[in-house]
Scaffold this motif. Structure first.
Motif, PDB file in Angstrom:
ATOM      1  N   TRP A 188      20.850  -1.213  63.629  1.00 53.79           N
ATOM      2  CA  TRP A 188      20.822  -2.312  62.672  1.00 53.79           C
ATOM      3  C   TRP A 188      21.557  -1.937  61.397  1.00 53.79           C
ATOM      4  CZ3 TRP A 188      19.171  -6.696  64.703  1.00 53.79           C
ATOM      5  CH2 TRP A 188      18.279  -6.650  65.758  1.00 53.79           C
ATOM      6  N   TRP A 231      22.589  -6.685  63.997  1.00 49.90           N
ATOM      7  CA  TRP A 231      22.841  -5.652  65.008  1.00 49.90           C
ATOM      8  C   TRP A 231      24.319  -5.303  65.058  1.00 49.90           C
ATOM      9  CZ3 TRP A 231      20.272  -2.136  67.424  1.00 49.90           C
ATOM     10  CH2 TRP A 231      20.839  -1.482  68.509  1.00 49.90           C
ATOM     11  N   GLN A 245      21.762  -5.271  71.888  1.00 53.78           N
ATOM     12  CA  GLN A 245      20.699  -5.387  70.891  1.00 53.78           C
ATOM     13  C   GLN A 245      19.356  -5.232  71.587  1.00 53.78           C
ATOM     14  OE1 GLN A 245      20.994  -8.863  68.433  1.00 53.78           O
ATOM     15  NE2 GLN A 245      18.798  -8.920  68.057  1.00 53.78           N
ATOM     16  N   GLY A 279      13.645  -8.695  71.182  1.00 58.14           N
ATOM     17  CA  GLY A 279      12.793  -9.084  70.063  1.00 58.14           C
ATOM     18  C   GLY A 279      13.606  -9.594  68.886  1.00 58.14           C
ATOM     19  N   LEU A 280      12.895  -9.998  67.850  1.00 60.86           N
ATOM     20  CA  LEU A 280      13.530 -10.533  66.656  1.00 60.86           C
ATOM     21  C   LEU A 280      14.107  -9.411  65.802  1.00 60.86           C
ATOM     22  CD1 LEU A 280      10.820 -13.175  65.668  1.00 60.86           C
ATOM     23  CD2 LEU A 280      13.024 -13.602  66.771  1.00 60.86           C
ATOM     24  N   PRO A 281      15.235  -9.671  65.125  1.00 61.89           N
ATOM     25  CA  PRO A 281      15.802  -8.638  64.250  1.00 61.89           C
ATOM     26  C   PRO A 281      14.930  -8.443  63.013  1.00 61.89           C
ATOM     27  CG  PRO A 281      17.086 -10.665  64.109  1.00 61.89           C
ATOM     28  CD  PRO A 281      16.062 -10.876  65.171  1.00 61.89           C
ATOM     29  N   PRO A 282      14.936  -7.248  62.446  1.00 62.48           N
ATOM     30  CA  PRO A 282      14.203  -7.032  61.195  1.00 62.48           C
ATOM     31  C   PRO A 282      14.804  -7.900  60.084  1.00 62.48           C
ATOM     32  CG  PRO A 282      14.875  -4.945  62.181  1.00 62.48           C
ATOM     33  CD  PRO A 282      15.549  -6.037  62.942  1.00 62.48           C
ATOM     34  N   ASP A 283      13.991  -8.246  59.105  1.00 62.15           N
ATOM     35  CA  ASP A 283      14.451  -9.089  57.999  1.00 62.15           C
ATOM     36  C   ASP A 283      15.634  -8.441  57.286  1.00 62.15           C
ATOM     37  OD1 ASP A 283      12.555 -11.017  58.465  1.00 62.15           O
ATOM     38  OD2 ASP A 283      11.093 -10.146  57.069  1.00 62.15           O
TER      39      ASP A 283
END
Length: 114
Positions: free
Chosen positions: A110, A103, A92, A95-99
């Protein structure tokens, strides 16, 4: 006998031939070269379109026994497995995953969260 470029124009204008009727005769000479250039360009364009059509319609773009997955952006086998052998897990990105996304290590991008 041919009129010299610096001789008086035979039309009676009083100008030199090169500044009078010779210019008018020269203006019509370029028309065929422009037509030839346009026809050559059209032939090259049609040839390129034909070649692209042949390449796209070839088996290289429609592998037998595979199904295109628009979601994943690549080919899968008919039973839903990755084409080309075992999938290599992909890490992955930082950073943070998109809303609303999760992953997929298998696909390396995503997916929508269920």
């Amino acid at each position: 006998m041919k009129t010299g470029r610096n001789a008086p124009c035979p039309c009676g204008s009083g100008k030199k031939f090169k500044f009078c009727c010779d210019k008018a005769a020269a203006a019509g000479k370029g028309d065929w070269s422009k037509v030839l250039l346009a026809v050559s360009g059209l032939v090259l364009l049609l040839g390129a379109v034909w070649m692209a059509t042949v390449i796209i319609d070839s088996d290289a773009f429609d592998p037998k026994g595979l199904v295109w997955s628009a979601e994943h952006g690549h080919w899968h086998t008919a039973d839903g497995q990755e084409a080309g052998g075992a999938a290599v897990p992909r890490a992955q990105p930082p950073g943070l995953p998109p809303d609303g996304k999760v992953w997929s290590q298998e696909h390396g991008h995503w997916h929508d969260a269920e």
